[in-house]
Design a protein around this motif. Structure first.
Motif, short mmCIF file in Angstrom:
data_model
loop_
_atom_site.label_atom_id
_atom_site.label_comp_id
_atom_site.label_asym_id
_atom_site.label_seq_id
_atom_site.Cartn_x
_atom_site.Cartn_y
_atom_site.Cartn_z
N UNK A 1 -49.47 23.68 -53.14
CA UNK A 1 -49.23 22.28 -53.85
C UNK A 1 -50.38 21.62 -54.64
N UNK A 2 -51.67 21.09 -54.24
CA UNK A 2 -52.81 21.69 -55.10
C UNK A 2 -53.43 22.07 -55.73
N UNK A 3 -53.37 23.49 -55.85
CA UNK A 3 -53.04 24.18 -57.24
C UNK A 3 -51.95 23.82 -57.70
N UNK A 4 -50.99 23.85 -57.56
CA UNK A 4 -50.13 23.92 -58.47
C UNK A 4 -49.33 22.75 -59.48
N UNK A 5 -50.42 21.42 -58.66
CA UNK A 5 -50.35 20.03 -59.01
C UNK A 5 -50.83 20.18 -60.16
N UNK A 6 -52.22 20.96 -60.67
CA UNK A 6 -53.23 20.78 -61.77
C UNK A 6 -52.41 22.12 -62.76
N UNK A 7 -51.79 22.82 -62.11
CA UNK A 7 -50.79 23.48 -62.89
C UNK A 7 -49.58 23.17 -63.70
N UNK A 8 -48.71 22.12 -62.96
CA UNK A 8 -47.89 21.60 -63.34
C UNK A 8 -48.60 20.45 -65.03
N UNK A 9 -49.74 19.98 -64.91
CA UNK A 9 -49.96 19.38 -65.72
C UNK A 9 -50.85 20.26 -66.93
N UNK A 10 -51.25 21.61 -66.72
CA UNK A 10 -51.20 21.99 -67.95
C UNK A 10 -49.98 22.24 -68.52
N UNK B 1 -54.29 9.54 -53.63
CA UNK B 1 -54.14 8.15 -54.05
C UNK B 1 -54.34 8.78 -56.05
N UNK B 2 -55.94 9.89 -56.28
CA UNK B 2 -56.40 10.49 -57.11
C UNK B 2 -55.30 10.92 -57.80
N UNK B 3 -54.90 11.73 -57.07
CA UNK B 3 -53.50 12.35 -57.81
C UNK B 3 -52.82 11.83 -57.86
N UNK C 1 -41.11 17.46 -67.33
CA UNK C 1 -42.51 17.38 -66.94
C UNK C 1 -42.85 16.98 -65.59
N UNK C 2 -42.45 15.74 -65.59
CA UNK C 2 -42.51 14.21 -64.92
C UNK C 2 -42.25 14.53 -63.97
N UNK C 3 -40.46 15.56 -63.69
CA UNK C 3 -40.11 15.68 -62.37
C UNK C 3 -40.86 16.81 -61.26
N UNK C 4 -40.95 18.34 -61.97
CA UNK C 4 -42.00 18.93 -61.81
C UNK C 4 -43.68 18.26 -60.84
N UNK C 5 -44.02 17.43 -62.12
CA UNK C 5 -45.51 16.56 -61.14
C UNK C 5 -44.95 15.73 -59.67
N UNK C 6 -43.65 14.95 -59.83
CA UNK C 6 -43.45 14.36 -58.98
C UNK C 6 -43.01 14.88 -58.16
N UNK C 7 -42.48 16.43 -57.41
CA UNK C 7 -41.62 17.20 -56.73
C UNK C 7 -42.89 18.10 -56.01
N UNK C 8 -44.44 18.56 -57.22
CA UNK C 8 -45.49 18.82 -56.52
C UNK C 8 -45.85 17.69 -55.19
N UNK C 9 -46.16 16.53 -55.65
CA UNK C 9 -46.52 15.62 -55.25
C UNK C 9 -46.25 15.09 -54.27
N UNK C 10 -44.81 15.08 -54.20
CA UNK C 10 -43.99 15.34 -52.65
C UNK C 10 -44.30 15.71 -52.01
#
Length: 230
Positions: free
Chosen positions: A141-150, A192-194, A117-126
């Protein structure tokens, strides 16, 4: 009152829903691949992903890893819906709901996330970092970051609900990113908030993840000029 122009995603949703309804793609049949659908409707793969997620949330199609998407119903399920053309008051109410839901999801993700999960979120943040000055390509990717958290909550109902809500708010996300680009330094602040949410989840700090997610959504609502009550 001006009518909100239809988006490309909404147009393709209408076209594909119509073809499912008229039997072009019968119930039980497999839909063409994402690439084939993109060529069929003359749109990008990102648009087709949004269309597919919307139709899944409506119960019209079902997707399985490695098997593609299958038509499940010719009509959408009757249930919870967000107004497609919400005014500022409606959108503010939706953001109030998102603050509660997504801050709780961030806390749960901090408790249950895996290294994957951490790797997926890091990839979206990149991907987000590479699109700070491009509101159009940064929306997905903004939407996908929130989906990755879920997804990191490992609760499928969080995933389904938050994914549905974020896809419905595609226009609001794009508007917020456009507003951010017009103010020097604001895209970096939003990023930065993300990153703060990600860092808290990675550190398994549930309370901090909850606070960071709530602060981010309050700030996002403020950037849209919404009349929040929180």
């Amino acid at each position: 009152m001006h009518t909100r122009p239809i988006t490309l995603t909404e147009r393709v949703i209408q076209l594909l829903r119509a073809e499912i309804a008229d039997g072009t793609f019968p119930v039980g049949s497999r839909l063409p691949t994402g690439k084939q659908l993109a060529e069929r409707y003359g749109v990008s793969a990102a648009v087709i992903r949004e269309v597919s997620e919307h139709l899944r949330s409506q119960g019209m199609i079902e997707s399985r890893q490695g098997l593609g998407s299958t038509v499940r119903s010719r009509v959408s399920d009757n249930g919870f819906r967000l107004a497609g053309s919400a005014d500022a008051g409606d959108l503010a109410a939706i953001f109030e709901l998102r603050i509660d839901l997504e801050s709780a999801a961030a806390a749960m993700a901090a408790r249950h996330r895996t290294e994957h999960d951490v790797a997926c979120m890091r990839g979206v943040l990149d991907a987000l970092a590479a699109q700070l000055d491009d509101p159009d390509h940064g929306v997905e990717p903004d939407i996908q970051f929130h989906v990755a958290i879920a997804t990191a909550t490992h609760n499928p109902y969080y995933v389904q609900l938050l994914q549905y809500m974020n896809l419905q708010l595609h226009h609001a996300v794009r508007t917020a990113r456009l507003n951010s680009r017009q103010q020097p330094g604001l895209p970096e602040q939003v990023h930065g908030e993300h990153v703060a949410i990600f860092d808290a989840i990675r550190a398994r700090d549930a309370d901090l993840a909850r606070r960071c997610a709530a602060a981010h959504l309050r700030n996002a609502a403020g950037r849209l000029g919404l009349p929040m009550r929180l």
